[in-house]
Scaffold this active site. Structure first.
Site, PDB file in Angstrom:
ATOM      1  N   ILE A   1      64.832 -10.490  63.309  1.00  0.00           N
ATOM      2  CA  ILE A   1      63.684 -11.363  63.746  1.00  0.00           C
ATOM      3  C   ILE A   1      63.615 -12.536  62.645  1.00  0.00           C
ATOM      4  O   ILE A   1      63.451 -12.286  61.435  1.00  0.00           O
ATOM      5  CB  ILE A   1      62.337 -10.363  63.341  1.00  0.00           C
ATOM      6  CG1 ILE A   1      62.283  -9.254  64.562  1.00  0.00           C
ATOM      7  CG2 ILE A   1      61.087 -11.204  63.709  1.00  0.00           C
ATOM      8  CD1 ILE A   1      61.328  -8.118  64.278  1.00  0.00           C
TER       9      ILE A   1
ATOM     10  N   THR B   1      54.088 -13.725  60.359  1.00  0.00           N
ATOM     11  CA  THR B   1      53.976 -14.417  59.405  1.00  0.00           C
ATOM     12  C   THR B   1      54.284 -15.991  59.544  1.00  0.00           C
ATOM     13  O   THR B   1      53.599 -16.953  59.101  1.00  0.00           O
ATOM     14  CB  THR B   1      54.919 -14.145  58.071  1.00  0.00           C
ATOM     15  OG1 THR B   1      54.893 -12.769  57.845  1.00  0.00           O
ATOM     16  CG2 THR B   1      54.916 -14.629  56.767  1.00  0.00           C
ATOM     17  N   THR B   2      55.354 -16.409  60.181  1.00  0.00           N
ATOM     18  CA  THR B   2      55.795 -17.707  60.299  1.00  0.00           C
ATOM     19  C   THR B   2      54.854 -18.179  61.490  1.00  0.00           C
ATOM     20  O   THR B   2      54.660 -19.663  61.508  1.00  0.00           O
ATOM     21  CB  THR B   2      57.107 -17.571  61.132  1.00  0.00           C
ATOM     22  OG1 THR B   2      57.889 -16.801  60.245  1.00  0.00           O
ATOM     23  CG2 THR B   2      57.742 -19.081  61.180  1.00  0.00           C
TER      24      THR B   2
ATOM     25  N   TYR C   1      47.893  -6.737  49.600  1.00  0.00           N
ATOM     26  CA  TYR C   1      46.803  -6.760  48.383  1.00  0.00           C
ATOM     27  C   TYR C   1      46.231  -5.507  47.948  1.00  0.00           C
ATOM     28  O   TYR C   1      46.229  -4.940  46.843  1.00  0.00           O
ATOM     29  CB  TYR C   1      45.518  -7.646  48.843  1.00  0.00           C
ATOM     30  CG  TYR C   1      44.475  -7.991  47.898  1.00  0.00           C
ATOM     31  CD1 TYR C   1      44.854  -8.776  46.609  1.00  0.00           C
ATOM     32  CD2 TYR C   1      43.334  -7.193  47.834  1.00  0.00           C
ATOM     33  CE1 TYR C   1      43.878  -8.994  45.612  1.00  0.00           C
ATOM     34  CE2 TYR C   1      42.434  -7.086  46.729  1.00  0.00           C
ATOM     35  CZ  TYR C   1      42.934  -8.203  45.649  1.00  0.00           C
ATOM     36  OH  TYR C   1      42.032  -8.387  44.909  1.00  0.00           O
TER      37      TYR C   1
ATOM     38  N   LYS D   1      61.426  -3.849  60.819  1.00  0.00           N
ATOM     39  CA  LYS D   1      61.901  -5.256  60.309  1.00  0.00           C
ATOM     40  C   LYS D   1      62.103  -5.069  58.993  1.00  0.00           C
ATOM     41  O   LYS D   1      61.115  -4.914  58.209  1.00  0.00           O
ATOM     42  CB  LYS D   1      61.131  -6.388  60.626  1.00  0.00           C
ATOM     43  CG  LYS D   1      61.377  -7.576  60.074  1.00  0.00           C
ATOM     44  CD  LYS D   1      60.340  -8.563  60.412  1.00  0.00           C
ATOM     45  CE  LYS D   1      60.809 -10.035  60.059  1.00  0.00           C
ATOM     46  NZ  LYS D   1      59.760 -11.153  60.260  1.00  0.00           N
TER      47      LYS D   1
ATOM     48  N   TYR E   1      57.020  -3.536  59.536  1.00  0.00           N
ATOM     49  CA  TYR E   1      57.524  -4.696  58.901  1.00  0.00           C
ATOM     50  C   TYR E   1      57.335  -4.678  57.400  1.00  0.00           C
ATOM     51  O   TYR E   1      56.318  -4.635  56.805  1.00  0.00           O
ATOM     52  CB  TYR E   1      56.799  -5.843  59.420  1.00  0.00           C
ATOM     53  CG  TYR E   1      57.071  -7.284  58.510  1.00  0.00           C
ATOM     54  CD1 TYR E   1      58.267  -7.637  58.229  1.00  0.00           C
ATOM     55  CD2 TYR E   1      56.103  -8.377  59.081  1.00  0.00           C
ATOM     56  CE1 TYR E   1      58.458  -8.770  57.600  1.00  0.00           C
ATOM     57  CE2 TYR E   1      56.472  -9.487  58.646  1.00  0.00           C
ATOM     58  CZ  TYR E   1      57.662  -9.761  57.690  1.00  0.00           C
ATOM     59  OH  TYR E   1      57.733 -11.176  57.494  1.00  0.00           O
TER      60      TYR E   1
END
Length: 294
Positions: free
Chosen positions: A206, A46-47, A109, A164, A135
């Site tokens: 993380i 994501t980051t 989504y 995560k 995750y």
């Protein structure tokens, strides 16, 4: 055996001013992380703005990271998708590129049922041979992996080995730990919950914070691993104002701003992400100063 213990950085993807990937800067960031005790690199999460990378860029960035790291720490590639077919494709490519593991986010989504999540993760993991970290981040995906589903996956699929957990729900995480009874590793997905989750048996984080404070984040985790939770809590508390600033706007807007303030010149964001609001940026700057890294 755990993929890593301690702090893994969810590393940003630096861009040139035209928003092409800045591979030279990525190398610099990786070296900074390894020099400052980061225990693993999570690339294209994501980051890392994976959602706005093309498939070709995504695979190239993973391969480049693997080459630069050169086995010094584990490389975990973000390869999740809301399409099972795409997740399988990216995971196979990450394995071929030499990634040590993949990070698989819940399908966003689509908002799959628990049965759908089970099939999605099982099909993806079965397509590769390297370890998989689930995750769970329902605030971004609208989809929550229940503890029972995560544990069933870990027991049924040999290379699903960790999760995560970024649900923010400590009660859910405690239930997960209880049901898992050691069958899967748990990493904190929230920088403000490193110590609580590790006190329940988690083995690391993380981290977004690690982008700007890799040694400090590693040290929080190491104190937990050493059983010194009092020391770890003090370090966690010291970091909270900065962590709050790093999440005052949607990640990775603040962390890229922080790195730019620190002189790393990681470039702009890809739209629809935009530059940080001035008021929030000023608070971020002050908290970087208070934490001693700006």
């Amino acid at each position: 055996m755990s993929i890593f213990t301690g702090a893994a950085v969810a590393i940003v993807t630096p861009f040139n001013e035209d928003t092409t990937v800045n591979y030279e800067k990525l190398d610099e960031l990786i070296e900074y992380q390894i020099k400052n005790s980061t225990d693993a690199i999570v690339i294209c999460g994501t980051t890392g703005e994976a959602s706005t990378l093309s498939h070709e860029e995504h695979i190239d960035v993973i391969a480049h990271c693997v080459k630069t790291v050169n086995g010094r720490v584990p490389v975990i590639a973000g390869t999740g998708s809301n399409s099972t077919e795409t997740a399988i494709y990216l995971s196979k490519e990450a394995e071929a590129a030499g990634a040590d593991a993949v990070l698989l986010v819940t399908p966003y989504y689509n908002k799959a049922t628990q049965g759908g999540l089970y099939e999605h993760f099982k099909d993806t993991a079965d397509a590769i041979n390297i370890p998989c970290i689930l995750y769970n981040v329902p605030s971004r995906t609208g989809c929550n992996i229940l503890p029972e589903t995560a544990v069933k996956l870990a027991k049924d699929v040999k290379n699903i080995v960790a999760i995560k957990e970024a649900s923010g729900n400590i009660s859910q995480i405690a239930k997960l730990m209880h049901l898992a009874d050691g069958c899967m590793d748990v990493y904190s997905g929230n920088d403000d919950q490193i110590v609580p989750i590790m006190s329940l048996g988690g083995i690391g984080v993380i981290s977004v914070l690690s982008n700007v404070a890799p040694k400090q984040t590693h040290d929080i985790c190491q104190a937990c691993l050493d059983g010194d939770f009092k020391k770890a809590a003090e370090m966690q508390f010291d970091a909270l104002p900065l962590i709050d600033s790093l999440f005052s706007e949607v990640n990775p807007i603040p962390v890229k701003k922080a790195l730019n303030l620190m002189g790393y010149e990681v470039g702009p964001l890809r739209k629809p992400l935009t530059e940080m609001e001035e008021a929030n940026a000023n608070v971020l700057k002050e908290n970087l100063k208070l934490y001693g890294i700006y």
